[in-house]
Design a protein around this motif. Structure first.
Motif, mmCIF file in Angstrom:
data_model
loop_
_atom_site.group_PDB
_atom_site.id
_atom_site.type_symbol
_atom_site.label_atom_id
_atom_site.label_comp_id
_atom_site.label_asym_id
_atom_site.label_seq_id
_atom_site.Cartn_x
_atom_site.Cartn_y
_atom_site.Cartn_z
ATOM 1 N N ASN A 100 0.671 -1.401 0.259
ATOM 2 C CA ASN A 100 0.568 -0.051 0.346
ATOM 3 C C ASN A 100 0.930 1.509 0.113
ATOM 4 N N TYR A 101 2.028 0.734 0.750
ATOM 5 C CA TYR A 101 2.728 2.057 0.795
ATOM 6 C C TYR A 101 3.790 3.245 -0.812
ATOM 7 N N GLN A 102 4.039 1.494 -0.792
ATOM 8 C CA GLN A 102 4.834 1.522 -2.738
ATOM 9 C C GLN A 102 3.635 1.736 -3.627
ATOM 10 N N ILE A 103 2.181 1.656 -3.812
ATOM 11 C CA ILE A 103 1.623 2.040 -4.720
ATOM 12 C C ILE A 103 1.094 3.672 -4.347
ATOM 13 N N LEU A 104 0.942 3.644 -3.062
ATOM 14 C CA LEU A 104 -0.189 4.461 -2.972
ATOM 15 C C LEU A 104 1.152 6.239 -3.245
ATOM 16 N N SER A 105 2.600 6.108 -2.754
ATOM 17 C CA SER A 105 3.673 6.882 -3.160
ATOM 18 C C SER A 105 3.428 6.860 -4.688
ATOM 19 N N GLN A 106 3.437 5.574 -5.560
ATOM 20 C CA GLN A 106 4.159 5.820 -6.683
ATOM 21 C C GLN A 106 2.157 7.015 -7.714
ATOM 22 N N ILE A 107 1.493 6.840 -6.873
ATOM 23 C CA ILE A 107 0.109 7.777 -7.844
ATOM 24 C C ILE A 107 -0.082 8.617 -6.442
ATOM 25 N N LYS A 108 0.706 9.208 -5.877
ATOM 26 C CA LYS A 108 0.759 10.210 -5.690
ATOM 27 C C LYS A 108 -0.559 10.238 -5.226
ATOM 28 N N CYS A 109 -1.049 9.374 -3.492
ATOM 29 C CA CYS A 109 -1.937 9.901 -3.050
ATOM 30 C C CYS A 109 -1.855 10.834 -2.178
ATOM 31 N N THR A 110 -2.538 11.273 -1.743
ATOM 32 C CA THR A 110 -2.235 11.953 0.062
ATOM 33 C C THR A 110 -3.487 11.848 0.858
ATOM 34 N N ARG A 111 -3.125 11.714 2.341
ATOM 35 C CA ARG A 111 -4.443 11.354 2.825
ATOM 36 C C ARG A 111 -4.823 12.945 3.186
#
Length: 112
Positions: A100-111
């Motif tokens: 989840n960390y890897q993928i979310l950082s690749q699509i530049k999601c922010t909380r």
């Protein structure tokens, strides 16, 4: 590792060809290597199956988990492998958090 390197090259090529598309890559191999090196599991049983019997890895393909007489360990959270094929719940949870960390950082999601 060779497969992952070739996959990375293909992804880089696709990203150049389609710059407006988010192409993500979940690196299972290196994530699993990280789990193997982590402090969250008992190193003395890291490569052994929690549910199994026989050999250095507590695994016998002819006597899988669930067959009569095949024991289950007392504390699965110490193990990475459940049955020699599947991970334990703790190991899968660890892997999913890393993915989840890897993928979310690749699509530049922010909380929010």
């Amino acid at each position: 590792m060779d497969h992952n390197n070739q996959l990375q090259e293909a992804i880089a090529s696709l990203r150049k060809e389609f710059p407006d598309v988010a192409i993500v890559y979940g690196d299972y191999y290196n994530t699993f290597q990280y789990v193997l090196r982590s402090e969250g599991f008992d190193k003395s049983v890291a490569l052994k199956s929690c549910c199994g019997v026989g050999g250095a890895y507590n695994y016998d393909g002819k006597r899988p988990c669930g067959v009569a007489g095949v024991p289950v360990c007392q504390n699965p959270d110490k193990f990475i492998s459940w049955d020699g094929v599947h991970l334990t719940q703790k190991a899968y949870r660890f892997m999913s958090k890393l993915f989840n960390y890897q993928i979310l950082s690749q699509i530049k999601c922010t909380r929010a």
